[in-house]
Every structure is written in structure tokens, then in C-alpha cells.
Design a protein around this motif. Sequence first.
Motif, PDB file in Angstrom:
ATOM      1  N   CYS A   1       0.838  -1.191   0.000  1.00 45.26           N
ATOM      2  CA  CYS A   1       0.000   0.000   0.000  1.00 45.26           C
ATOM      3  C   CYS A   1       0.878   1.248   0.000  1.00 45.26           C
ATOM      4  O   CYS A   1       1.905   1.279   0.687  1.00 45.26           O
TER       5      CYS A   1
ATOM      6  N   ARG B   1      -0.162  12.672 -11.377  1.00 47.13           N
ATOM      7  CA  ARG B   1      -1.337  11.975 -10.840  1.00 47.13           C
ATOM      8  C   ARG B   1      -2.368  11.704 -11.923  1.00 47.13           C
ATOM      9  O   ARG B   1      -2.985  10.626 -11.954  1.00 47.13           O
TER      10      ARG B   1
ATOM     11  N   ALA C   1      -3.471  11.150   3.508  1.00 45.17           N
ATOM     12  CA  ALA C   1      -3.509  10.895   2.068  1.00 45.17           C
ATOM     13  C   ALA C   1      -4.093   9.518   1.800  1.00 45.17           C
ATOM     14  O   ALA C   1      -3.921   8.589   2.591  1.00 45.17           O
ATOM     15  N   ARG C   2      -4.790   9.391   0.678  1.00 44.81           N
ATOM     16  CA  ARG C   2      -5.384   8.110   0.319  1.00 44.81           C
ATOM     17  C   ARG C   2      -4.304   7.076   0.007  1.00 44.81           C
ATOM     18  O   ARG C   2      -3.294   7.380  -0.607  1.00 44.81           O
ATOM     19  N   LEU C   3      -4.567   5.851   0.436  1.00 49.94           N
ATOM     20  CA  LEU C   3      -3.667   4.742   0.145  1.00 49.94           C
ATOM     21  C   LEU C   3      -4.154   3.991  -1.086  1.00 49.94           C
ATOM     22  O   LEU C   3      -5.363   3.768  -1.265  1.00 49.94           O
ATOM     23  N   PHE C   4      -3.204   3.578  -1.919  1.00 54.83           N
ATOM     24  CA  PHE C   4      -3.507   2.819  -3.127  1.00 54.83           C
ATOM     25  C   PHE C   4      -2.738   1.498  -3.109  1.00 54.83           C
ATOM     26  O   PHE C   4      -1.813   1.300  -2.326  1.00 54.83           O
TER      27      PHE C   4
ATOM     28  N   ALA D   1      -7.741   2.500  -5.107  1.00 51.04           N
ATOM     29  CA  ALA D   1      -7.758   2.988  -3.732  1.00 51.04           C
ATOM     30  C   ALA D   1      -8.107   1.852  -2.788  1.00 51.04           C
ATOM     31  O   ALA D   1      -8.941   0.993  -3.100  1.00 51.04           O
ATOM     32  N   THR D   2      -7.468   1.820  -1.632  1.00 49.06           N
ATOM     33  CA  THR D   2      -7.743   0.766  -0.652  1.00 49.06           C
ATOM     34  C   THR D   2      -8.908   1.124   0.251  1.00 49.06           C
ATOM     35  O   THR D   2      -9.416   0.264   0.965  1.00 49.06           O
ATOM     36  N   GLY D   3      -9.296   2.405   0.247  1.00 51.38           N
ATOM     37  CA  GLY D   3     -10.337   2.864   1.149  1.00 51.38           C
ATOM     38  C   GLY D   3      -9.792   3.324   2.484  1.00 51.38           C
ATOM     39  O   GLY D   3     -10.539   3.751   3.359  1.00 51.38           O
ATOM     40  N   GLU D   4      -8.468   3.254   2.638  1.00 54.05           N
ATOM     41  CA  GLU D   4      -7.822   3.675   3.879  1.00 54.05           C
ATOM     42  C   GLU D   4      -6.967   4.912   3.633  1.00 54.05           C
ATOM     43  O   GLU D   4      -6.653   5.263   2.485  1.00 54.05           O
ATOM     44  N   MET D   5      -6.600   5.558   4.730  1.00 53.33           N
ATOM     45  CA  MET D   5      -5.810   6.782   4.648  1.00 53.33           C
ATOM     46  C   MET D   5      -4.471   6.594   5.361  1.00 53.33           C
ATOM     47  O   MET D   5      -4.362   5.838   6.329  1.00 53.33           O
TER      48      MET D   5
ATOM     49  N   THR E   1       0.962   5.829  -1.095  1.00 58.11           N
ATOM     50  CA  THR E   1       0.276   7.045  -1.516  1.00 58.11           C
ATOM     51  C   THR E   1       0.778   7.451  -2.899  1.00 58.11           C
ATOM     52  O   THR E   1       1.831   6.988  -3.360  1.00 58.11           O
TER      53      THR E   1
END
Length: 214
Positions: free
Chosen positions: A151, A175, A199-202, A186-190, A153
Motif C-alpha cells: 500500500c 497523478r 492521504a489516500r492509500l492505493f 484505492a484501498t479505502g484507507e488513509m 500514496t
Amino acid sequence: MTLRIPLLLTAEIVPFAICTERLAVLLVQQATTWRLPGGPVGGEEDLDAAARRHLAEQTGLGEIYLEQLYTFGEPNRDSGQRAVAVAYYALVRAGFSLADAVPAIAETRWVAVDDMPVLALDHAAIVTLARRRLAAKLAYSTIALQLMPECFTLSQLQAVHEIILGELLDKRNFRKRILALDCIEATGEMARQYGHRPARLFRAKRPGQVDFIK
């Protein structure tokens, strides 16, 4: 009468990783000299299999991305014998610890590509070509994802591109381009970052696979 000269065929591997915000290569020590992981190819052995075998035995690195780079066969590359090397480069994900791998049989050290010691034979030239190939492939593939943790950013992914290229990239354009490739999700987590907004995690949609951009 033609004189037959014994030929030594070897596989040499350039393992890359991002260490302390620098592109680093994993070297092994042979006597008092540093060199790339690698060694002779068996008479009945597949080239890729030989490269993975030497990498695992000498560094403990197992299932990682590996790609054939080039064949180095200059007559004078080894003063002791006629030697041809099939070179590869490998990519190690961030956060991977050699301590978690199978114990290696050689002394190893991660060294920044820009600060390498004197290497055996033409191994410095092999590292230089591998870095150029890696940098070039950023423009038409998703190869940088092979250096990322599970995971990450978008800022971390951009930083890896910048480290490899040796130049800064425009944040907005980067981006836009990465998201348009549809290679991450996106993982849905920050991620909580000190001094910055979360920041969003990917994560990669196809882990272990390198997609080529048409």
C-alpha cells in the motif's frame, strides 16, 4: 587449425531497491572485491533459472521481479578467460528485509547507485545500463509498481519515479497520468503523514505484473 577457447557463461543480476530515498543496488563480496550477485550457468540449466538460483543462494531474494537486460561478451571483459555474461535486473519492493529471507551464503550490502565502490570486471557498466533501462521503462510501463510496498500514496509513487529519473515531476500531471493508466486502486484507507493532511492509500491492481502503455 582453429584454436578452441573454453567459454564461461554466467548470469549476473542487478537487484534494485529504494533505500533512504535513493536508488540502491545489492552487492555481494568476493574476497576483497564487491560484485553483482551471479555465477556460472549449468550445462543443462535455463538462463532465467540460473539467475534466480544465484540470486536466492547469494542474497536470499526469492520471488521478485526479474528481467533480462543485455549480453556482455567483450573478449577482454575477464582477463583470466573468455567469459560471456547474460545480465538481468531485479526489483525489490519497499519494506522487504533480507533478514526475512533465506540465509545468504555471501556477505551482502545495499549501496546507493551513485556511490558504489569499485566493482569486479565490468559490473559497474552493467549497473549503469540497468539503471538506464529502468528509467526508460517508466515512460511506457508500470514497472515502478514493482518497487512499491503493498500500500502506498500517490506522493510516494511519484517520489520513486523522481528518484529513478533524477528529476522532479509536476504533481498534477503525474497523478492524472497514473490514474488514467488504471493500474492502481484505492484501498479505502488513509495514510497519516506528520505535518500533512491524511492521504489516500492505493495498491497495484495486478501485483507482480508489469503493464505496457500503448
